[in-house]
Scaffold this motif. Sequence first.
Motif, PDB file in Angstrom:
ATOM      1  N   ASN A 165       0.765  -1.218  -0.041  1.00  0.00           N
ATOM      2  CA  ASN A 165       0.064   0.025  -0.076  1.00  0.00           C
ATOM      3  C   ASN A 165       0.833   1.203   0.007  1.00  0.00           C
ATOM      4  N   LEU A 166       1.916   1.104   0.105  1.00  0.00           N
ATOM      5  CA  LEU A 166       3.002   2.345   0.336  1.00  0.00           C
ATOM      6  C   LEU A 166       3.197   3.070  -1.082  1.00  0.00           C
ATOM      7  N   THR A 191      -1.653   9.389  -1.112  1.00  0.00           N
ATOM      8  CA  THR A 191      -2.774   9.818  -2.057  1.00  0.00           C
ATOM      9  C   THR A 191      -4.148   9.651  -1.045  1.00  0.00           C
ATOM     10  N   ARG A 192      -3.975   9.195  -0.013  1.00  0.00           N
ATOM     11  CA  ARG A 192      -5.271   9.296   1.072  1.00  0.00           C
ATOM     12  C   ARG A 192      -4.760   9.191   2.618  1.00  0.00           C
ATOM     13  N   GLU A 193      -5.454   9.645   3.386  1.00  0.00           N
ATOM     14  CA  GLU A 193      -5.314   9.602   4.674  1.00  0.00           C
ATOM     15  C   GLU A 193      -4.049  10.446   5.067  1.00  0.00           C
ATOM     16  N   TYR A 195      -0.197   9.800   7.082  1.00  0.00           N
ATOM     17  CA  TYR A 195       0.837   9.607   6.353  1.00  0.00           C
ATOM     18  C   TYR A 195       1.271  10.742   5.421  1.00  0.00           C
ATOM     19  N   ASN A 236      10.290  -0.212   4.988  1.00  0.00           N
ATOM     20  CA  ASN A 236       9.271  -0.003   5.631  1.00  0.00           C
ATOM     21  C   ASN A 236       8.293  -1.029   5.362  1.00  0.00           C
ATOM     22  N   GLY A 249       5.185  -1.747   5.790  1.00  0.00           N
ATOM     23  CA  GLY A 249       3.778  -1.557   6.039  1.00  0.00           C
ATOM     24  C   GLY A 249       3.215  -2.578   6.953  1.00  0.00           C
ATOM     25  N   ALA A 250       2.105  -2.820   6.703  1.00  0.00           N
ATOM     26  CA  ALA A 250       1.126  -4.004   7.339  1.00  0.00           C
ATOM     27  C   ALA A 250       2.173  -5.249   7.643  1.00  0.00           C
ATOM     28  N   HIS A 259       8.945   3.703   9.930  1.00  0.00           N
ATOM     29  CA  HIS A 259       7.436   3.759   9.604  1.00  0.00           C
ATOM     30  C   HIS A 259       7.375   5.263   9.463  1.00  0.00           C
ATOM     31  N   VAL A 314       3.438   4.311  14.828  1.00  0.00           N
ATOM     32  CA  VAL A 314       2.939   3.063  15.066  1.00  0.00           C
ATOM     33  C   VAL A 314       2.345   2.826  16.626  1.00  0.00           C
ATOM     34  N   ARG A 362      -1.132   4.373  17.718  1.00  0.00           N
ATOM     35  CA  ARG A 362      -2.258   3.894  16.778  1.00  0.00           C
ATOM     36  C   ARG A 362      -2.958   2.571  17.277  1.00  0.00           C
ATOM     37  N   ARG A 366      -0.853  -2.350  15.678  1.00  0.00           N
ATOM     38  CA  ARG A 366       0.370  -1.620  15.212  1.00  0.00           C
ATOM     39  C   ARG A 366       1.490  -1.550  15.971  1.00  0.00           C
TER      40      ARG A 366
HETATM   41  O1  RP4 Z   1       3.611   4.204   9.266  1.00  0.00           O
HETATM   42  C1  RP4 Z   1       4.147   3.544   8.357  1.00  0.00           C
HETATM   43  O2  RP4 Z   1       4.836   3.628   7.419  1.00  0.00           O
HETATM   44  C2  RP4 Z   1       3.556   1.995   8.508  1.00  0.00           C
HETATM   45  O3  RP4 Z   1       4.443   1.238   8.158  1.00  0.00           O
HETATM   46  C3  RP4 Z   1       2.474   1.869   7.148  1.00  0.00           C
HETATM   47  C4  RP4 Z   1       1.476   1.288   7.219  1.00  0.00           C
HETATM   48  C5  RP4 Z   1       0.374   1.586   5.800  1.00  0.00           C
HETATM   49  C6  RP4 Z   1      -0.771   1.088   5.994  1.00  0.00           C
HETATM   50  C7  RP4 Z   1      -1.895   1.288   4.938  1.00  0.00           C
HETATM   51  C8  RP4 Z   1      -1.431   2.025   4.024  1.00  0.00           C
HETATM   52  C9  RP4 Z   1      -0.214   2.684   3.995  1.00  0.00           C
HETATM   53  S1  RP4 Z   1       0.105   4.016   2.920  1.00  0.00           S
HETATM   54  C10 RP4 Z   1      -1.313   4.655   2.361  1.00  0.00           C
HETATM   55  C11 RP4 Z   1      -2.002   5.482   3.333  1.00  0.00           C
HETATM   56  C12 RP4 Z   1      -3.349   5.770   2.845  1.00  0.00           C
HETATM   57  C13 RP4 Z   1      -4.069   5.360   1.659  1.00  0.00           C
HETATM   58  C14 RP4 Z   1      -3.057   4.702   0.845  1.00  0.00           C
HETATM   59  C15 RP4 Z   1      -1.823   4.151   1.106  1.00  0.00           C
HETATM   60  C16 RP4 Z   1       0.639   2.497   5.054  1.00  0.00           C
HETATM   61  C17 RP4 Z   1       0.766   0.545   7.979  1.00  0.00           C
HETATM   62  O4  RP4 Z   1       0.396  -0.749   7.758  1.00  0.00           O
HETATM   63  C18 RP4 Z   1       1.884   0.230   9.337  1.00  0.00           C
HETATM   64  O5  RP4 Z   1       1.263  -0.084  10.556  1.00  0.00           O
HETATM   65  C19 RP4 Z   1       2.516   1.603   9.636  1.00  0.00           C
END
Ligand code: RP4
Length: 153
Positions: free
Chosen positions: A12-13, A18-20, A24, A77, A79-80, A103, A107, A110, A114
């Motif tokens: 997802n990185l 693009t979101r949240e 992030y 990194n 991610g999940a 990260h 984490v 949250r 995590r």
């Molecule tokens: O904080 C981080 O970098 C992390 O490694 C990154 C994560 C993460 C999770 C989902 C999406 C994304 S990036 C993203 C965010 C919003 C929308 C789309 C992608 C990162 C988490 O799974 C981890 O718990 C924490």
Amino acid sequence: MNRRILLINGPNLNLLGTREPQVYGSTTLDDVVSSAKEQASKLSVHLESFQSNHEGAIVDRIQAAGVGGGVDAIIINPGAYTHTSVAIRDALLGVEMPFVELHVSNVHAREPFRKHSYLSDKATAVICGLGVHGYTVALEFAAKHMKIKDKAK
Ligand SMILES: O=C(O)[C@]1(O)C=C(c2cccc(Sc3ccccc3)c2)[C@@H](O)[C@H](O)C1
């Protein structure tokens, strides 16, 4: 000898920025990598970037880094997969490669799930909560301060 660093980003990185944005930030992964490569050049470091949404592909890339000595250190990194992957832990242990766990978010502030990482106890350093600046800090550390194996032996 100039250091060779592999930057790995997990699932997802590729959608970072693009979101949240409140969690992030709004910087895209492409921009993060571009900045990191500019920084690497100034530090006389060779930086390779890899991103995958697939656990096995990440394991394969880590294994490849351990073959032939092409990589001195890893910044990851996960991610999940941070919170789930024994496979990525085992791959990192298997290549005997020093790594920094990174990260973007804090984490520890949250959801409870995590707070656990399958990697942190084996990481040289763990960076979290600095936003994408964490990539800059991780690269500086890996380039200048991290103890790496002497390849000459
Ligand atoms: O904080 C981080 O970098 C992390 O490694 C990154 C994560 C993460 C999770 C989902 C999406 C994304 S990036 C993203 C965010 C919003 C929308 C789309 C992608 C990162 C988490 O799974 C981890 O718990 C924490």
